[in-house]
Motif scaffolding. Structure first.
Motif, PDB file in Angstrom:
ATOM      1  N   SER A  60       0.253   6.670  -2.174  1.00  0.00           N
ATOM      2  CA  SER A  60      -0.715   5.728  -2.747  1.00  0.00           C
ATOM      3  C   SER A  60      -0.088   4.464  -3.318  1.00  0.00           C
ATOM      4  CB  SER A  60      -1.540   6.423  -3.834  1.00  0.00           C
ATOM      5  OG  SER A  60      -0.708   6.845  -4.894  1.00  0.00           O
ATOM      6  N   ALA A  61       1.208   4.514  -3.659  1.00  0.00           N
ATOM      7  CA  ALA A  61       1.847   3.342  -4.276  1.00  0.00           C
ATOM      8  C   ALA A  61       3.212   3.098  -3.637  1.00  0.00           C
ATOM      9  CB  ALA A  61       1.958   3.531  -5.787  1.00  0.00           C
ATOM     10  N   ASP A  62       4.293   3.462  -4.344  1.00  0.00           N
ATOM     11  CA  ASP A  62       5.630   3.164  -3.803  1.00  0.00           C
ATOM     12  C   ASP A  62       6.504   4.400  -3.647  1.00  0.00           C
ATOM     13  OD1 ASP A  62       5.861   3.527  -6.523  1.00  0.00           O
ATOM     14  OD2 ASP A  62       7.373   1.972  -6.799  1.00  0.00           O
ATOM     15  N   GLU A  63       5.903   5.581  -3.586  1.00  0.00           N
ATOM     16  CA  GLU A  63       6.636   6.788  -3.235  1.00  0.00           C
ATOM     17  C   GLU A  63       6.047   7.381  -1.967  1.00  0.00           C
ATOM     18  OE1 GLU A  63       8.425   6.158  -6.955  1.00  0.00           O
ATOM     19  OE2 GLU A  63       6.274   6.502  -6.762  1.00  0.00           O
ATOM     20  N   THR A  64       6.914   7.709  -1.012  1.00  0.00           N
ATOM     21  CA  THR A  64       6.491   8.399   0.196  1.00  0.00           C
ATOM     22  C   THR A  64       6.856   9.858   0.021  1.00  0.00           C
ATOM     23  OG1 THR A  64       7.207   6.427   1.407  1.00  0.00           O
ATOM     24  CG2 THR A  64       6.561   8.343   2.710  1.00  0.00           C
ATOM     25  N   SER A  65       5.878  10.736   0.091  1.00  0.00           N
ATOM     26  CA  SER A  65       6.168  12.138  -0.224  1.00  0.00           C
ATOM     27  C   SER A  65       5.389  13.097   0.668  1.00  0.00           C
ATOM     28  CB  SER A  65       5.835  12.421  -1.698  1.00  0.00           C
ATOM     29  OG  SER A  65       6.155  13.746  -2.054  1.00  0.00           O
ATOM     30  N   ALA A  66       6.061  14.195   1.001  1.00  0.00           N
ATOM     31  CA  ALA A  66       5.425  15.314   1.696  1.00  0.00           C
ATOM     32  C   ALA A  66       5.869  16.591   1.008  1.00  0.00           C
ATOM     33  CB  ALA A  66       5.821  15.336   3.172  1.00  0.00           C
ATOM     34  N   ALA A  67       4.972  17.553   0.921  1.00  0.00           N
ATOM     35  CA  ALA A  67       5.287  18.802   0.232  1.00  0.00           C
ATOM     36  C   ALA A  67       4.540  19.953   0.893  1.00  0.00           C
ATOM     37  CB  ALA A  67       4.893  18.717  -1.240  1.00  0.00           C
ATOM     38  N   THR A  79      11.686   7.285  -2.786  1.00  0.00           N
ATOM     39  CA  THR A  79      11.230   6.234  -3.698  1.00  0.00           C
ATOM     40  C   THR A  79      11.661   4.852  -3.209  1.00  0.00           C
ATOM     41  OG1 THR A  79      11.206   5.506  -6.002  1.00  0.00           O
ATOM     42  CG2 THR A  79      13.290   6.386  -5.161  1.00  0.00           C
ATOM     43  N   GLN A  80      10.902   3.840  -3.638  1.00  0.00           N
ATOM     44  CA  GLN A  80      11.167   2.466  -3.228  1.00  0.00           C
ATOM     45  C   GLN A  80      11.524   1.566  -4.407  1.00  0.00           C
ATOM     46  OE1 GLN A  80       7.726   0.947  -1.165  1.00  0.00           O
ATOM     47  NE2 GLN A  80       7.326   2.877  -0.119  1.00  0.00           N
ATOM     48  N   ILE A  81      11.847   2.142  -5.538  1.00  0.00           N
ATOM     49  CA  ILE A  81      12.037   1.357  -6.760  1.00  0.00           C
ATOM     50  C   ILE A  81      13.005   0.204  -6.549  1.00  0.00           C
ATOM     51  CG2 ILE A  81      13.005   1.426  -9.092  1.00  0.00           C
ATOM     52  CD1 ILE A  81      11.765   4.166  -9.440  1.00  0.00           C
ATOM     53  N   GLY A 115       9.707  -7.411  -9.851  1.00  0.00           N
ATOM     54  CA  GLY A 115       9.097  -7.048 -11.124  1.00  0.00           C
ATOM     55  C   GLY A 115       7.864  -6.187 -10.996  1.00  0.00           C
ATOM     56  N   GLY A 116       7.647  -5.603  -9.819  1.00  0.00           N
ATOM     57  CA  GLY A 116       6.474  -4.760  -9.581  1.00  0.00           C
ATOM     58  C   GLY A 116       6.346  -4.458  -8.106  1.00  0.00           C
ATOM     59  N   ILE A 117       5.341  -3.664  -7.753  1.00  0.00           N
ATOM     60  CA  ILE A 117       5.162  -3.249  -6.362  1.00  0.00           C
ATOM     61  C   ILE A 117       4.589  -4.389  -5.528  1.00  0.00           C
ATOM     62  CG2 ILE A 117       4.027  -1.622  -4.810  1.00  0.00           C
ATOM     63  CD1 ILE A 117       3.852   0.326  -7.155  1.00  0.00           C
ATOM     64  N   VAL A 118       5.221  -4.677  -4.400  1.00  0.00           N
ATOM     65  CA  VAL A 118       4.702  -5.644  -3.428  1.00  0.00           C
ATOM     66  C   VAL A 118       4.026  -4.833  -2.318  1.00  0.00           C
ATOM     67  CG1 VAL A 118       5.258  -7.502  -1.812  1.00  0.00           C
ATOM     68  CG2 VAL A 118       6.565  -7.254  -3.943  1.00  0.00           C
ATOM     69  N   PRO A 119       2.702  -4.903  -2.187  1.00  0.00           N
ATOM     70  CA  PRO A 119       1.981  -4.024  -1.262  1.00  0.00           C
ATOM     71  C   PRO A 119       2.512  -4.019   0.175  1.00  0.00           C
ATOM     72  CG  PRO A 119       0.434  -5.155  -2.689  1.00  0.00           C
ATOM     73  CD  PRO A 119       1.783  -5.752  -2.967  1.00  0.00           C
ATOM     74  N   GLU A 120       2.806  -5.183   0.728  1.00  0.00           N
ATOM     75  CA  GLU A 120       3.278  -5.244   2.113  1.00  0.00           C
ATOM     76  C   GLU A 120       4.630  -4.555   2.262  1.00  0.00           C
ATOM     77  OE1 GLU A 120       3.464  -5.945   6.153  1.00  0.00           O
ATOM     78  OE2 GLU A 120       1.767  -6.077   4.768  1.00  0.00           O
ATOM     79  N   VAL A 121       5.509  -4.771   1.298  1.00  0.00           N
ATOM     80  CA  VAL A 121       6.821  -4.112   1.318  1.00  0.00           C
ATOM     81  C   VAL A 121       6.653  -2.599   1.215  1.00  0.00           C
ATOM     82  CG1 VAL A 121       9.017  -3.842   0.091  1.00  0.00           C
ATOM     83  CG2 VAL A 121       8.016  -6.115   0.356  1.00  0.00           C
ATOM     84  N   GLY A 179      -5.483   3.607  -4.912  1.00  0.00           N
ATOM     85  CA  GLY A 179      -4.132   3.131  -4.622  1.00  0.00           C
ATOM     86  C   GLY A 179      -4.168   1.854  -3.812  1.00  0.00           C
ATOM     87  N   LEU A 180      -3.019   1.512  -3.241  1.00  0.00           N
ATOM     88  CA  LEU A 180      -2.895   0.317  -2.409  1.00  0.00           C
ATOM     89  C   LEU A 180      -3.369   0.645  -0.995  1.00  0.00           C
ATOM     90  CD1 LEU A 180       0.691  -0.736  -3.585  1.00  0.00           C
ATOM     91  CD2 LEU A 180      -1.503  -1.648  -4.387  1.00  0.00           C
ATOM     92  N   VAL A 181      -4.185  -0.232  -0.426  1.00  0.00           N
ATOM     93  CA  VAL A 181      -4.814   0.051   0.873  1.00  0.00           C
ATOM     94  C   VAL A 181      -3.788   0.413   1.936  1.00  0.00           C
ATOM     95  CG1 VAL A 181      -6.227  -0.878   2.730  1.00  0.00           C
ATOM     96  CG2 VAL A 181      -6.771  -1.450   0.375  1.00  0.00           C
ATOM     97  N   GLY A 182      -2.810  -0.467   2.141  1.00  0.00           N
ATOM     98  CA  GLY A 182      -1.824  -0.240   3.190  1.00  0.00           C
ATOM     99  C   GLY A 182      -1.014   1.017   2.958  1.00  0.00           C
ATOM    100  N   SER A 183      -0.661   1.279   1.721  1.00  0.00           N
ATOM    101  CA  SER A 183       0.114   2.474   1.397  1.00  0.00           C
ATOM    102  C   SER A 183      -0.707   3.743   1.649  1.00  0.00           C
ATOM    103  CB  SER A 183       0.552   2.421  -0.071  1.00  0.00           C
ATOM    104  OG  SER A 183       1.475   1.382  -0.294  1.00  0.00           O
ATOM    105  N   LEU A 184      -1.937   3.748   1.181  1.00  0.00           N
ATOM    106  CA  LEU A 184      -2.808   4.902   1.375  1.00  0.00           C
ATOM    107  C   LEU A 184      -2.991   5.236   2.852  1.00  0.00           C
ATOM    108  CD1 LEU A 184      -5.574   4.074  -1.262  1.00  0.00           C
ATOM    109  CD2 LEU A 184      -4.142   6.122  -1.303  1.00  0.00           C
TER     110      LEU A 184
END
Length: 344
Positions: free
Chosen positions: A18-25, A40-42, A49-55, A94-99
Motif C-alpha cells: 500500500s505504501a513503500d514496503e513490498t511484502s508477501a507472507a 523496504t524502500q526507505i 523527505g517522504g514517499i514518492v508514489p511513482e518511485v 494507500g497509494l493507487v500505483g502501489s496498491l
C-alpha cells in the motif's frame, strides 16, 4: 487435489504494497507466521523527505515476484493448490500505483492456482497483527496509530470495525515525520525522535487540540507550534535543545492519544484494548497505553513491534477473519485508495 474442507489448517498467502514496503507472507490459521518477507524502500525515498508514489510503484514491480518466491520457499509451499486455502491482498487505503501491484499479484496468483481471493482493508491488517500475540476478546477498543491514520475503532464482535474517533488533519505518524523535517532529521523520523526524546526533557508546553467530537484528534496545530518554536529561536539566534523539543512533542502526541482513548474506555467499556499501526512501535506510547489498561483493569494486546510497520503477515491475519466467514472478493475488484471503515 485435496479439497479445502479436508485441510486441517487454513493457510493463506498474503500481499501488502500500500505504501513503500513490498511484502508477501504465508500465515496459518490467522495466528501463526510461516513466512513474512518485506522489501523496504526507505533509502530510495529519504532524499525526497517522504514517499514518492511513482518511485514506490516501480520498486514494487521490481520486488513483488522476489518476495513472493521467498515467502513460498520459506513456508515450504511447493504445491499452492493443495497446500493453500486462499490468497489475500490489500486493496486500500494507500497509494493507487502501489496498491495495484500487490492487488494484481494476489488476484493473478489466485486465478492461476484456482484459489479464492480475499480483499483486505490495510487498517484491519494493522489491528489484526495483535492476533499473533493472542486472540481478541470482544467487544474491544482498537487504538490504530500509523503514518496515514490515527483512529479509535470499536469492535463489537469479530471482524467488525466502526470509527468512533479519527484525525481531522495530520495523522500522528505524519506529524512525527513533519516535525522530523523541522528538526533536520531524515525520513522516516519516528525512531530518531524517540531516541532524541530519551535524551531530552518534556519542558516545552506544546498544545493538545480540543476537538468538537470528544474522540477525534488533531495534530496540525501541534506541528505548527513546533515549527513556530524552532523558527523563532533560529531567527533571534537563540540556542534551544532539540532533544527537549523532541521530548515535548512526543509527550503531546502520546497525551492526545491516551486522553482520547481514556474517554472512549469510559463511554464504551471494552473488554480488551488493542494497539496497532506503525506508531505503535513508539515506546512512550506503548508505556502510556499499558498504564491506561492497568488503570482501568482492561486486558491490552499490542501488535509486536516487528509487525507494527507495513507487512503482509498482518494482512494474512485479517484475511483469515474474512476466510472464516467466506467473504471472498471477485477477481475484477479494483483498488480503493480512500478506503476506510464506517463511522459509528
Amino acid at each position: 487435489m485435496v479439497l479445502m474442507n479436508e485441510k486441517t489448517d487454513d493457510i493463506i498467502l498474503a500481499f501488502e504494497s500500500s505504501a513503500d514496503e513490498t511484502s508477501a507472507a504465508v500465515v496459518k490459521n490467522g495466528n501463526t507466521i510461516l513466512s513474512n518477507v518485506v522489501a523496504t524502500q526507505i533509502a530510495s525515498h529519504q532524499r525526497f523527505g517522504g514517499i514518492v508514489p511513482e518511485v514506490a510503484s516501480r520498486h514494487h514491480l521490481e520486488w513483488i515476484n522476489r518476495v513472493t518466491e521467498e515467502a513460498l520457499t520459506k513456508a515450504g509451499i511447493n504445491d499452492p493448490e493443495r497446500q493453500l486455502s486462499a490468497v489475500a491482498a490489500t486493496y486500500g487505503p494507500g497509494l493507487v500505483g502501489s496498491l495495484l501491484v500487490g492487488l494484481m499479484a494476489g488476484k493473478t496468483f489466485a486465478m492461476v492456482h484456482h484459489l479464492p481471493f480475499i480483499a483486505v482493508n490495510h487498517l484491519a491488517g494493522h489491528i489484526s497483527a495483535a492476533n499473533f500475540v493472542k486472540a481478541t476478546v470482544y467487544p474491544a477498543l482498537a487504538i490504530m496509530v500509523s503514518g496515514g491514520h490515527t483512529e479509535l475503532l470499536w469492535m463489537e464482535k469479530e471482524n467488525t470495525f466502526q470509527i468512533i474517533g479519527t484525525t481531522l488533519d495530520d495523522a500522528a505518524g505524519e506529524a512525527f515525520d513533519k516535525v522530523g523535517r523541522i528538526l533536520g532529521l531524515k525520513y522516516p523520523a519516528g525512531k530518531e525522535i524517540q531516541e532524541m526524546a530519551g535524551h531530552g526533557k518534556a519542558v516545552i508546553k506544546f498544545p493538545i487540540a480540543h476537538t468538537e467530537d470528544d474522540f477525534d484528534f488533531s495534530f496540525s496545530g501541534l506541528k505548527s507550534s513546533v515549527l513556530n518554536y524552532v523558527h523563532h529561536h533560529e531567527q533571534v539566534s537563540e540556542e534551544f535543545n532539540r532533544n527537549d523539543v523532541a521530548a515535548s512533542f512526543q509527550k503531546a502526541v502520546v497525551e492526545a492519544i491516551t486522553e482520547k482513548s481514556r474517554l472512549a474506555i469510559e463511554k464504551f467499556q471494552p473488554k480488551q484494548l488493542l494497539l496497532g499501526g506503525g506508531v505503535a512501535a513508539n515506546l512512550a506510547l506503548r508505556t502510556a497505553v499499558e498504564n491506561l489498561s492497568k488503570e482501568y483493569k482492561i486486558e491490552l494486546t499490542e501488535a509486536p513491534i516487528k509487525l507494527s510497520g507495513d507487512n503482509a503477515a498482518m494482512i494474512g491475519a485479517a484475511a483469515y477473519l474474512n476466510y472464516k466467514q467466506r467473504l471472498f472478493a471477485p477477481l475484477d475488484l479494483n483498488v480503493d485508495p480512500s478506503l476506510n471503515f464506517a463511522r459509528m
